[in-house]
Design a protein around this motif. Structure first.
Motif, PDB file in Angstrom:
ATOM      1  N   ALA A 466       0.839  -1.206   0.000  1.00 19.14           N
ATOM      2  CA  ALA A 466       0.000   0.000   0.000  1.00 19.14           C
ATOM      3  C   ALA A 466       0.873   1.254   0.000  1.00 19.14           C
ATOM      4  O   ALA A 466       0.622   2.217  -0.741  1.00 19.14           O
ATOM      5  CB  ALA A 466      -0.910  -0.002   1.232  1.00 19.14           C
ATOM      6  N   LEU A 467       1.911   1.221   0.814  1.00 18.25           N
ATOM      7  CA  LEU A 467       2.830   2.358   0.895  1.00 18.25           C
ATOM      8  C   LEU A 467       3.467   2.622  -0.466  1.00 18.25           C
ATOM      9  O   LEU A 467       3.596   3.772  -0.908  1.00 18.25           O
ATOM     10  CB  LEU A 467       3.909   2.018   1.939  1.00 18.25           C
ATOM     11  N   ASN A 468       3.816   1.527  -1.163  1.00 13.12           N
ATOM     12  CA  ASN A 468       4.476   1.676  -2.456  1.00 13.12           C
ATOM     13  C   ASN A 468       3.553   2.219  -3.542  1.00 13.12           C
ATOM     14  O   ASN A 468       4.012   2.654  -4.589  1.00 13.12           O
ATOM     15  CB  ASN A 468       5.079   0.334  -2.902  1.00 13.12           C
ATOM     16  N   ARG A 469       2.244   2.164  -3.270  1.00 13.61           N
ATOM     17  CA  ARG A 469       1.313   2.729  -4.250  1.00 13.61           C
ATOM     18  C   ARG A 469       1.174   4.249  -4.097  1.00 13.61           C
ATOM     19  O   ARG A 469       0.608   4.913  -4.950  1.00 13.61           O
ATOM     20  CB  ARG A 469      -0.069   2.076  -4.087  1.00 13.61           C
ATOM     21  N   LEU A 470       1.672   4.783  -2.990  1.00  9.83           N
ATOM     22  CA  LEU A 470       1.459   6.207  -2.719  1.00  9.83           C
ATOM     23  C   LEU A 470       2.132   7.147  -3.725  1.00  9.83           C
ATOM     24  O   LEU A 470       1.506   8.128  -4.150  1.00  9.83           O
ATOM     25  CB  LEU A 470       1.884   6.559  -1.289  1.00  9.83           C
ATOM     26  N   PRO A 471       3.403   6.904  -4.121  1.00  7.22           N
ATOM     27  CA  PRO A 471       4.032   7.875  -5.030  1.00  7.22           C
ATOM     28  C   PRO A 471       3.181   8.135  -6.278  1.00  7.22           C
ATOM     29  O   PRO A 471       3.004   9.279  -6.689  1.00  7.22           O
ATOM     30  CB  PRO A 471       5.370   7.212  -5.386  1.00  7.22           C
ATOM     31  N   GLU A 472       2.639   7.058  -6.831  1.00  9.50           N
ATOM     32  CA  GLU A 472       1.845   7.223  -8.050  1.00  9.50           C
ATOM     33  C   GLU A 472       0.610   8.082  -7.779  1.00  9.50           C
ATOM     34  O   GLU A 472       0.177   8.869  -8.612  1.00  9.50           O
ATOM     35  CB  GLU A 472       1.442   5.839  -8.550  1.00  9.50           C
ATOM     36  N   LEU A 473       0.023   7.892  -6.572  1.00 10.10           N
ATOM     37  CA  LEU A 473      -1.174   8.663  -6.219  1.00 10.10           C
ATOM     38  C   LEU A 473      -0.843  10.126  -5.927  1.00 10.10           C
ATOM     39  O   LEU A 473      -1.663  11.019  -6.157  1.00 10.10           O
ATOM     40  CB  LEU A 473      -1.809   8.063  -4.961  1.00 10.10           C
ATOM     41  N   LEU A 474       0.336  10.354  -5.368  1.00  7.30           N
ATOM     42  CA  LEU A 474       0.620  11.665  -4.784  1.00  7.30           C
ATOM     43  C   LEU A 474       1.485  12.560  -5.645  1.00  7.30           C
ATOM     44  O   LEU A 474       1.370  13.790  -5.570  1.00  7.30           O
ATOM     45  CB  LEU A 474       1.344  11.468  -3.444  1.00  7.30           C
ATOM     46  N   LEU A 475       2.378  11.939  -6.421  1.00 11.98           N
ATOM     47  CA  LEU A 475       3.385  12.773  -7.084  1.00 11.98           C
ATOM     48  C   LEU A 475       3.000  13.030  -8.534  1.00 11.98           C
ATOM     49  O   LEU A 475       2.590  12.111  -9.247  1.00 11.98           O
ATOM     50  CB  LEU A 475       4.750  12.082  -7.006  1.00 11.98           C
ATOM     51  N   PRO A 476       3.133  14.248  -8.983  1.00 15.77           N
ATOM     52  CA  PRO A 476       2.845  14.569 -10.379  1.00 15.77           C
ATOM     53  C   PRO A 476       3.839  13.831 -11.269  1.00 15.77           C
ATOM     54  O   PRO A 476       5.016  13.766 -10.950  1.00 15.77           O
ATOM     55  CB  PRO A 476       3.076  16.085 -10.448  1.00 15.77           C
TER      56      PRO A 476
END
Lengths: 477, 477
Positions: A466-476
């Motif tokens: 789940a943590l590893n999915r965050l960059p895609e969700l958060l970073l342009p």
């Protein structure tokens, strides 16, 4: 290491220096990542063909530089690296006092985010031995109920046995408090509510940390108090210079501050800043509401509370067992200083009493040393979880800044602009992830590119995923 | 029985009439006192030399007159006598709305009186089987905690399993409520606090019963609300005519009412009054805060809540387990009607959550029928305690009036003037007795000659002895 262009002449290099350099290089290349264990001393001896003394010497030097960390009976672990230590900047602007309006979206975030978890449906891990011991102590207290015990309300201040244990617990942190100066509450949020109700009246202005705890902002809204946000660093906490300027300009009734591992910044307020804060409180007739809830999670040493320095009875200390023991106990405490009697009255009028059997159970759990044992076990566990989290942030693309708290349950991230964590919230929710966007920690729309990430829960496979999915969700992209 | 001087010519008298008259005479002479058991049917047959049918006929006639009471498998008991049924008068004046100021003495009384007991240090009696079952259910729920359950806060509304049981419990009283319409609280006082905070703003006027629950008066003071007291009878509760006059004259925001066995009066509001109250609420845009905490103590049948008639979502029902089960649970509930969402928000902001393991334990205790069994056992016990109390009041000198509640935990006494129950409070305290003086139930200085006496606790020898000391303390000699 020398500056660029400087000629380094190394005449001789001892074996321990060779080993030290080799380890430094390997850590820099992330052969072992932050929080991971180095090979054992014996393994290093064999691999590098050196003596045990040489390995120990090299490791001690790395430890002295803060690059590795020795944990008794567990070995040496990679500690914080320079890159990870790049702290978030102090972004908060100072704006005039204003009434608080918290949006519906914020309320939704607070409701879900209360679980402090990216993946609240996971429910992984085993019940820690400390919780097993706690539940047994509560069960024993239940079985000891007799006669018509159940027909009586507890005194509003709470069960004396628990207050005695809390006073002993305070004394270990340099805080000399009498049980008679404490009042048991239904958690720290309840304590904060009682504190604000006791020392403020509708329309009063309250200074808060920015970024600071959203629960306080919500309370200010409901109590119709005005807020002024004071810039807060993720290293040293509330900016005392900024607070002084605010106090000179506006009439402030109270200041809510979390000197030990404030959420979200994780900051630990240095002793000098604490002294200045209390001097300002005296000078400007301020009430200081100290949110002490994270103190017991300290990774190294539990810092003394601000309250320990409070000679003027101006500090109201609020805390609970929720962060360091169990969120389901719903037990907290408050030391109200000069507002103690008023707080007792408010507790009585708004809730009558707390449960006595529950307090007795917890008092016994503290008295037999189980609480201290639980905290010891938990501290190294939390530190590992923090390190594991920070290590994984290294893989995120772009330039991120992250706090390196020495206690607490979360890190504070600053992402490259134009990251929009609030905008990402509903998208994350669609994937079953609950994130805690930066703007939640302010009422002025700041911190859109910031995020709090919790390390309260074990990093099992699904949570890491789940943590590893965050960059895609958060970073342009 | 005839008036004095009247010649009674009894032509014939059946055996059952002879026996009836003999029993009447014996009761009048207090051969058996109020609440005591009559000799068994077999014993009466033998003593009086009559048939079983004759004894049964006589007893049934006395029962029809309300002079004795049949209890299944236990026999016939002396019931309320005409003298005991002389109810306190409706004394309350109507005064203009005013801010509430509760004196320090009242606060002291409330702190001590919360125990609801004349002799709070006695701690007599055995743990009732219902409490043993409850504690076991809570212990089981504790042992079922697993994983990182302890790391999560409950949703603000509370555990669904408990809300489902509460909804079923409501349905048995003609109240169709969904679990989603309920919110779990830390007791009824907490529910009343949430209710008042949700529907009122500082300065609003709230109508209350007079005499009425002191906890509400204290809440009004703390929330800076104004109060208007509405006369309340010890038989039919809130005087609806008086309320209507008040509503026509002043702008009232909310009315706090306890239709089922209100404290201190013990009154049960009749159905017609309930209907009128709801019609007035509609007409004058009132919030009705229903304090339902005593309903489950009903000696005969648990009355439907006012909330069951509430088609306009104007009633906020507040209750808890404190009176009918355990004061130490600290669990209550609130059905907020149109204010439900705001109440959830206030619960979240002021307290975050309730304990889940505790709610699960109580839910299981309810689901397996243990709660219903406890209530059944307790009802006849409470009725006996009430009767025992009223019987002992017969020995008090002078003309006293006393309520005869059909539920609740206390009677309301009106003593001959110039009795001063407030003045007697410190004298009683010197003797270790905690009395609950009438003026506590009003903010206007009324009810100085009134007193609430609890029958929540078993009448063991020491408590009876304490009760017998009251006339000397209270009555002018």
């Amino acid at each position: 290491m020398g500056r660029k262009g400087e000629v380094q002449v190394i005449q001789t290099e001892y074996r321990y220096q060779q080993l030290e350099n080799w380890l430094l290089q390997a850590i820099a290349e992330q052969r072992w990542r932050l929080g991971e264990r180095l090979p054992s001393i014996r393994a290093l001896c064999e691999q590098q063909g050196v003596s045990k003394a040489t390995v120990q010497h090299a490791l001690q030097r790395l430890e002295a530089q803060g690059l590795v960390e020795a944990r008794p009976k567990a070995g040496y672990f990679v500690a914080l690296q320079p890159r990870a230590a790049r702290a978030p900047r102090n972004l908060a602007r100072i704006e005039a006092p204003r009434p608080v309006t918290v949006s519906e979206l914020f309320l939704d975030i607070m409701r879900r985010g209360a679980a402090f978890d990216l993946l609240p449906d996971l429910h992984a891990g085993d019940l820690p031995p400390g919780i097993v011991a706690l539940n047994r102590a509560i069960g024993r207290a239940l079985r000891r109920q007799k006669g018509d015990d159940h027909q009586y309300y507890d005194a509003p201040a709470g069960e004396m046995a628990l207050r005695e244990q809390l006073a002993l617990h305070g004394a270990r942190r340099g805080w000399q408090v009498q049980p008679e100066q404490l009042c048991v509450t239904s958690g720290c949020q309840h304590a904060l509510f009682l504190a604000l109700m006791a020392c403020c009246r509708k329309g009063d202005v309250v200074a808060v940390e920015s970024p600071g705890f959203y629960g306080v902002l919500q309370l200010l809204e409901q109590l119709e108090l005005q807020v002024i946000e004071v810039p807060t660093s993720s290293e040293t906490g509330l900016d005392i210079d900024a607070l002084e300027r605010v106090l000179q300009r506006w009439d402030i009734r109270a200041c809510v501050v979390s000197p030990a591992f404030a959420t979200p910044s994780g900051a630990l307020m240095p002793p000098a800043a604490r002294q200045r804060l209390l001097a300002l409180a005296e000078q400007f007739d301020l009430a200081i509401i100290e949110d002490d809830i994270y103190a017991d999670t300290a990774f190294v040493q539990v810092p003394d509370p601000l309250k320990a320095l409070d000679t003027g009875e101006r500090v109201i200390l609020c805390s609970s067992f929720s962060k360091a023991l169990s969120r389901d106990l719903r037990l907290g405490w408050i030391a109200g200083g000069r507002w103690h009697e008023r707080i007792l009255h408010l507790k009585l009028v708004t809730q009558l009493a707390s449960s006595r059997y529950l307090q007795r159970g917890v008092a016994e759990f503290m008295a037999d040393g189980s609480f201290a044992a639980h905290l010891r076990r938990q501290r190294s566990e939390l530190r590992s979880r923090r390190d594991r989290l920070i290590a994984s942030l290294h893989d995120w693309p772009g330039e991120i800044r992250v706090s390196t708290p020495q206690g607490g349950l979360a890190v504070w991230l600053e992402l490259p602009e134009p990251a929009d964590t609030l905008g990402a919230y509903p998208r994350a929710l669609e994937q079953g992830l609950v994130i805690t966007p930066g703007p939640l920690f302010s009422v002025s729309g700041q911190f859109r590119n910031c995020l709090r990430i919790s390390f309260a829960h074990p990093w099992d496979g699904r949570r890491i995923e789940a943590l590893n999915r965050l960059p895609e969700l958060l970073l342009p992209s």
